[in-house]
Write an enzyme that holds these catalytic residues in place. Structure first.
Site, short mmCIF file in Angstrom:
data_model
loop_
_atom_site.label_atom_id
_atom_site.label_comp_id
_atom_site.label_asym_id
_atom_site.label_seq_id
_atom_site.Cartn_x
_atom_site.Cartn_y
_atom_site.Cartn_z
N THR A 310 -20.44 170.56 -8.33
CA THR A 310 -19.25 170.87 -9.23
C THR A 310 -18.34 171.29 -8.18
O THR A 310 -18.55 172.19 -7.10
CB THR A 310 -19.24 171.93 -10.46
OG1 THR A 310 -18.12 172.12 -11.09
CG2 THR A 310 -19.97 173.14 -9.79
N HIS A 362 -34.23 181.67 -10.54
CA HIS A 362 -35.31 182.53 -9.75
C HIS A 362 -36.78 182.52 -10.13
O HIS A 362 -37.69 182.88 -9.35
CB HIS A 362 -34.79 184.08 -9.74
CG HIS A 362 -35.00 184.73 -8.47
ND1 HIS A 362 -36.02 184.08 -7.46
CD2 HIS A 362 -34.79 185.93 -7.83
CE1 HIS A 362 -36.22 184.98 -6.42
NE2 HIS A 362 -35.40 186.01 -6.72
#
Length: 399
Positions: A310, A362
């Protein structure tokens, strides 16, 4: 003969759409394949073309949510378009005959309140004259009264108007997904900076011949996309996603490119980016961006990416923490390029610097992989001739 037009399926797993805008009016004559409506799904806004020519009768209102396969309009195939008139002027006698007679309407003076709304306003100490009602003929509804706030001493003549509008299905779904990502992933963001001088030098040297040869500009997106492809090869966990208790690793790189469209954020996908050259990436980015801008992008073109890039820098963003595009596990944020003083070989020099950010899940990606991935992207961007062009930029950019 009357044809029932039903909502076609925009794509797999989509069961409902919303009528965003009717492009024709009840009783209009429509031509086959003429766009008659724009419909919102939770992934894209699509045009609905007329299946045949004839007089149209609408069966749904703007803003209605309708199931895939439901009838949204009828087309009278025997209806004829009178000569010398425009489509919007055409109504058959049959259509006119079924029009409802004008109903007697009760009118209200602007600022009129119902007993319930008056009670609420009195409790708040707000005069009805201070409000602009949203009800018929300016009547103040109960919702108007509930949402009203006392004046905070606005100077005379200051505007206090507000507008309440329903978000499109696409925007509502994007909002829902963003909240889901924040709530259901262990999202972290790591940052780095990139000296863009080598890329600036390459673009200045080759951009004219590149555009003349290939018909597209040599932009930053091809450098970033190919740098990401290389980094995904080195750190494959960043190209994976969770599916329940399983982790899915992909051997292909389908790169989603976030672009701003007329209906909001669109994320079309560059398929198998690992097989593309600089020309291939730039051509595909241009094609997808034009389709998104013109509202022609399809659900299939926005489904199945494995990693997202992005670019908030086009709007002036210096730094951000981009939100993961589910079910992907990582997203790279590009930002604006600003001349900054940095140390090079013990000396302070001015270089065009871009801050980059990698947000990652994560649960799937450890700190070593996330930091290593972003460093690999930085290395490729700061050494494009050696790493991305095999020390032969002229040959690479000619492909």
């Amino acid at each position: 003969m009357i044809l029932e037009m039903k909502v076609p399926s925009p794509g797999e797993s989509i069961t409902e759409v919303e009528i965003a805008t009717w492009l024709v009016e009840d009783g209009d004559y429509v031509e086959k394949d003429q766009p008659i409506a724009e419909v919102d799904s939770d992934k894209a806004t699509l045009e609905l073309p007329a299946e045949e020519s004839g007089i149209i009768t609408l069966k749904a209102e703007e803003g209605d949510a309708v199931e895939v396969g439901a009838v949204v309009c009828l087309i009278d195939l025997e209806g004829q378009k009178p000569e010398g008139t425009t489509t919007k002027e055409v109504k058959t006698e049959a259509a006119k005959a079924v029009e409802k007679p004008a109903e007697t309407k009760t009118t209200y003076a602007s600022g009129t309140t119902s007993p319930a709304s008056k009670k609420i306003l009195d409790e708040k100490g707000i005069a009805a004259s201070e409000l602009k009602g949203t009800g018929r003929d300016g009547r103040i509804t109960k919702d108007d009264a509930v949402n009203a706030t006392p004046s905070m001493g606005t100077p005379a003549g200051g505007s206090r108007n507000s507008e309440r509008s329903k978000m499109s299905m696409l925007r509502r779904k994007v909002a829902q997904r963003l909240v889901t990502v924040k709530n259901e992933t262990a999202m972290l963001t790591t940052f780095n900076e990139v000296d863009m001088q080598p890329i600036f030098d390459l673009r200045n040297e080759y951009k004219e011949t590149f555009k003349a040869k290939h018909g597209v500009g040599l932009g930053f997106m091809s450098f970033f996309t190919l740098a990401v492809v290389r980094a995904l090869e080195l750190f494959p966990d960043v190209n994976s996603m969770l599916d329940g208790d399983y982790k899915i690793l992909h051997d292909f790189k389908d790169i989603s490119i976030a672009v701003s469209g007329p209906k909001g954020l669109m994320v079309p996908v560059i398929r198998n980016a690992e097989n593309l050259t600089f020309r291939g990436v730039e051509s595909e980015v241009k094609r997808l961006a034009i389709r998104a801008r013109d509202g022609q992008i399809t659900v299939d073109e926005m489904t199945g990416g494995t990693f997202t890039i992005t670019n908030g820098g086009v709007f002036g963003s210096m730094l951000s923490t981009p939100i993961i595009n589910p079910p992907q596990s990582g997203i790279l944020g590009m930002h604006n390029i600003v001349e900054r003083p940095i140390a090079v070989n013990g000396e302070v020099v001015i270089r065009p610097i871009m801050y980059v950010a990698l947000s990652y899940d994560h649960r799937v990606i450890d700190g070593r992989e996330s930091v290593g991935f972003l460093v690999a992207v930085k290395e490729a961007l700061e050494n494009p001739v050696e790493i991305l062009m095999d020390n032969n930029p002229k040959k690479t950019l000619e492909l």
